[in-house]
Every structure is written in structure tokens, then in C-alpha cells.
Design a protein around this motif. Structure first.
Motif, short mmCIF file in Angstrom:
data_model
loop_
_atom_site.label_atom_id
_atom_site.label_comp_id
_atom_site.label_asym_id
_atom_site.label_seq_id
_atom_site.Cartn_x
_atom_site.Cartn_y
_atom_site.Cartn_z
N GLU A 125 0.98 -1.26 -0.05
CA GLU A 125 0.34 -0.16 -0.21
C GLU A 125 0.66 1.30 -0.10
OE1 GLU A 125 -2.38 -0.34 2.88
OE2 GLU A 125 -4.00 -1.75 1.89
N GLN A 126 2.22 1.32 0.12
CA GLN A 126 2.81 2.61 -0.08
C GLN A 126 4.45 2.12 -0.07
OE1 GLN A 126 3.53 3.92 4.35
NE2 GLN A 126 1.59 2.08 5.32
N PRO A 127 4.46 2.10 -1.73
CA PRO A 127 4.98 1.48 -2.52
C PRO A 127 6.78 2.37 -2.59
CG PRO A 127 3.74 2.42 -3.75
CD PRO A 127 2.98 2.50 -2.69
N GLY A 128 6.67 3.56 -1.71
CA GLY A 128 7.58 4.28 -1.81
C GLY A 128 8.14 4.75 -1.01
N ARG A 129 7.74 3.60 0.41
CA ARG A 129 7.93 3.89 1.71
C ARG A 129 9.08 2.76 1.89
NH1 ARG A 129 4.08 4.75 7.05
NH2 ARG A 129 5.49 5.39 8.64
N SER A 130 10.28 2.22 2.87
CA SER A 130 11.83 1.65 3.08
C SER A 130 10.92 0.56 3.88
CB SER A 130 12.52 1.62 3.46
OG SER A 130 12.55 2.78 4.38
N GLU A 131 10.94 -0.77 3.97
CA GLU A 131 11.09 -1.50 4.79
C GLU A 131 11.01 -1.02 6.49
OE1 GLU A 131 12.07 -6.05 4.86
OE2 GLU A 131 11.46 -5.74 2.19
N ALA A 132 11.83 -0.72 6.39
CA ALA A 132 12.33 -0.33 7.81
C ALA A 132 11.78 1.11 7.82
CB ALA A 132 14.09 0.75 7.94
N ASP A 133 11.43 1.77 7.66
CA ASP A 133 10.34 3.16 7.78
C ASP A 133 8.95 2.68 8.03
OD1 ASP A 133 12.20 4.93 7.60
OD2 ASP A 133 11.44 5.80 5.29
N MET A 134 8.18 1.74 6.86
CA MET A 134 7.32 0.75 7.48
C MET A 134 7.26 -0.46 8.53
SD MET A 134 5.40 -2.10 6.96
CE MET A 134 6.72 -3.41 6.27
N LEU A 135 7.99 -0.44 8.67
CA LEU A 135 8.41 -1.35 10.30
C LEU A 135 8.36 -0.74 11.56
CD1 LEU A 135 10.37 -4.23 9.23
CD2 LEU A 135 8.42 -4.39 9.80
N ALA A 136 8.86 0.80 10.89
CA ALA A 136 8.56 1.33 12.30
C ALA A 136 7.11 1.88 12.24
CB ALA A 136 10.03 2.26 11.96
N HIS A 137 6.86 1.79 11.64
CA HIS A 137 6.00 2.11 11.89
C HIS A 137 4.39 1.19 12.19
CE1 HIS A 137 1.20 3.86 10.44
NE2 HIS A 137 1.46 2.94 9.51
N VAL A 138 4.68 0.34 12.05
CA VAL A 138 3.35 -1.15 12.19
C VAL A 138 4.15 -1.45 13.63
CG1 VAL A 138 4.15 -3.55 11.58
CG2 VAL A 138 3.36 -1.98 9.83
#
Length: 301
Positions: free
Chosen positions: A43-56
Motif C-alpha cells: 500500500e506504500q510502495p514509496g516507503r522502505s521496509e525499515a520505515d514501514m516496520l517502524a510504523h507497524v
């Protein structure tokens, strides 16, 4: 524990946090977590895995928190699904005859009777699929057919898991080993399916179920039939004329069968019936362990 920076790290930390839990629970938790993380990333293709995981970690939860939630939910679910406990019996007679009050005994018996039908179906499906896969392997449709066949095998393992859990009371996975939406390429996912030991243990389980189903069904039907026939001996004697030339010998001399022989057969039938119930429950426990070891992903343990 450090904040994970990749999905693989998150799953590894979750697996470590669930160490010691039921392998089926671990498989379900890993599946749910990976599916959620992959969906968030898509859903957030422009976001890195690290940023996404920090949010998750702040919304879905850190691996340790998720593990604790799954453990708590599992306890509640098992309490809700567990049949009412049977009273503890301390005497030998109480334990022997109390098997009839255990719901798992009758669930195991139904499984023993059903095992012949499922065993035949699984065996035919597995052998036919393997044979056609070998025959099509030289054609262009060979690889797609093999992948489709192995996919159906894995789907059938989930169905068998539901049957085992419902009738034998053994916790089985409710999710596949990994979600369909994966960052891996199609060829990589096909390779994972072929390299996953669970694919082949599931295929072995399906072939094994034919001889097991025959044994389970034959033992259960034969012993139950003999038990019921013996129990009904007094009724048969009441409505049947015994030929005077027929004799019976219990080791104390030959004689014409009478009421004493009919009631003795009835007692033997009752004892045999409860012995059969104990045997069926033991076979159900054994079958549950076989399913557990062959149908649950070992990477989840």
C-alpha cells in the motif's frame, strides 16, 4: 530486542518470541504477520521496509507483543473449544468404563470410520497427481501442472488439519505456511514450494492414509461388531431355537448352550466394547501425532 528493519527480521524475532509454543500456532502467527506486513508495504510502495516496520511496530505491535497476544488468544480459544472435562476417576473400574464419557473417544471413533474414505481419496489424488506429473514433465504443460498439483496437496492438508483438530482435539494450522502475496518472484515461490519439506511430508501423509485408513476402519468395525453381537447374545437366545446337537465348551466340558452361556457372552461383549473404546482413543492420539509431525511446517517450530 532491536527494532526489526526488514520483514524477515520481524518474522525471525516473532518466531523467537513464540519459541516453545505449539508449532501450529507459530505457523498461523507467522502467516498473519507476513501477510499484514506485505499488505502494508504494497500500500506504500514509496516507503522502505525499515520505515514501514517502524510504523507497524507502533500499530500492529512489536514481535514480543504480538507473540503475547497470540498466546493469550490461543488459551481463550482452546478453553472455548475444549469439551467439558470428565470427572477424574481414581478406581481401576472407573478409569476403564469412564472412557465412554470422554467426547474425544467418540470423535476418534468417527475419525476411524471416516479414515477409510479419506484415505482412499488422498491416496488416489496423490498417486494420480504424481503419475500425471511424471508423464507431463516432458511437455510444456509439465511444470504448471506439477505446481497446480502440489498446490492442491497443500490445500488438502489444511482440510485434513481441520478434520483432525475437530475430531481428535489436536491443534493444527489454520493458515498456510506462507501468504500468497509475497515479495518473491513467481519462480522463487515455486522453488520455495519444491524445497519446503512440508510439501513432501504432506504428500507422504496422503499416501500413508490409505493403509492407515484400512487398519483403522477394519479394527473399529470388526471389534464393534463382535462386541455388539456378544452383548446381544441373550436376546438372540431368547428368540432363537438352539439345536440340541450344537455343543459349546468353555474348558469345563461340552454342553448344549443355555442362558448361562448367553449371559457370559454378554459380559465378554461389554468388556470387549470398552477395550475397543480405549483402543480407538489410543489410535486417535497416535493419528493426531502423525498428522502433527507431517502436516505442520517444521520451520515454524
Amino acid at each position: 530486542m532491536n527494532t526489526p528493519r526488514t520483514i524477515a527480521e520481524y518474522l525471525e524475532q516473532l518466531r523467537a518470541a513464540l519459541r516453545g509454543a505449539d508449532p501450529a500456532l507459530i505457523q498461523d502467527a507467522l502467516y498473519d504477520a507476513e501477510e499484514h506486513l506485505r499488505a502494508e508495504l504494497a500500500e506504500q510502495p514509496g516507503r522502505s521496509e525499515a520505515d514501514m516496520l517502524a510504523h507497524v511496530v507502533g500499530t500492529y505491535g512489536a514481535p514480543e507483543e504480538v507473540a503475547e497476544i497470540y498466546r493469550d488468544q490461543e488459551i481463550k480459544i482452546q478453553r472455548a473449544l475444549r469439551p467439558p472435562p470428565t470427572p477424574k476417576r481414581h478406581s481401576l473400574a472407573g478409569r476403564f468404563f469412564g472412557v465412554a464419557a470422554d467426547p474425544r473417544t467418540w470423535g476418534a471413533m468417527f475419525y476411524m470410520l471416516l479414515a477409510l474414505a479419506t484415505g482412499i481419496f488422498y491416496f488416489v489424488w496423490a498417486v494420480t497427481g504424481v503419475s500425471l506429473s511424471a508423464g507431463f514433465s516432458v511437455l510444456i504443460i509439465g511444470i504448471p501442472f506439477i505446481v497446480l498439483f502440489l498446490g492442491t496437496v497443500r490445500a488438502l492438508s489444511l482440510i485434513e488439519g481441520r478434520i483432525v483438530e475437530a475430531m481428535l482435539g489436536v491443534r493444527m494450522p489454520r493458515r498456510p505456511p506462507y501468504p500468497e502475496q509475497s515479495a518473491q518472484s513467481l519462480m522463487k515461490r515455486i522453488g520455495t514450494m519444491f524445497s519446503d519439506a512440508r510439501t513432501w511430508t504432506t504428500l507422504f501423509y496422503m499416501i500413508l492414509m490409505l493403509p492407515l485408513g484400512i487398519v483403522y476402519f477394519t479394527l473399529t468395525v470388526t471389534l464393534m461388531s463382535v462386541s455388539i453381537a456378544f452383548i446381544g447374545a441373550p436376546v438372540a437366545y431368547l428368540f432363537d431355537d438352539i439345536n440340541d446337537h450344537i455343543t459349546i465348551n468353555w474348558g469345563v466340558g461340552a454342553h448344549v448352550p443355555g442362558w448361562g452361556d448367553a449371559f457370559l457372552l454378554c459380559i465378554i461383549g461389554i468388556v470387549l466394547l470398552f477395550v475397543t473404546l480405549h483402543l480407538v482413543r489410543a489410535l486417535g492420539h497416535m493419528q493426531g501425532q502423525i498428522a502433527k509431525h507431517l502436516l505442520v511446517s517444521r520451520t515454524a517450530a
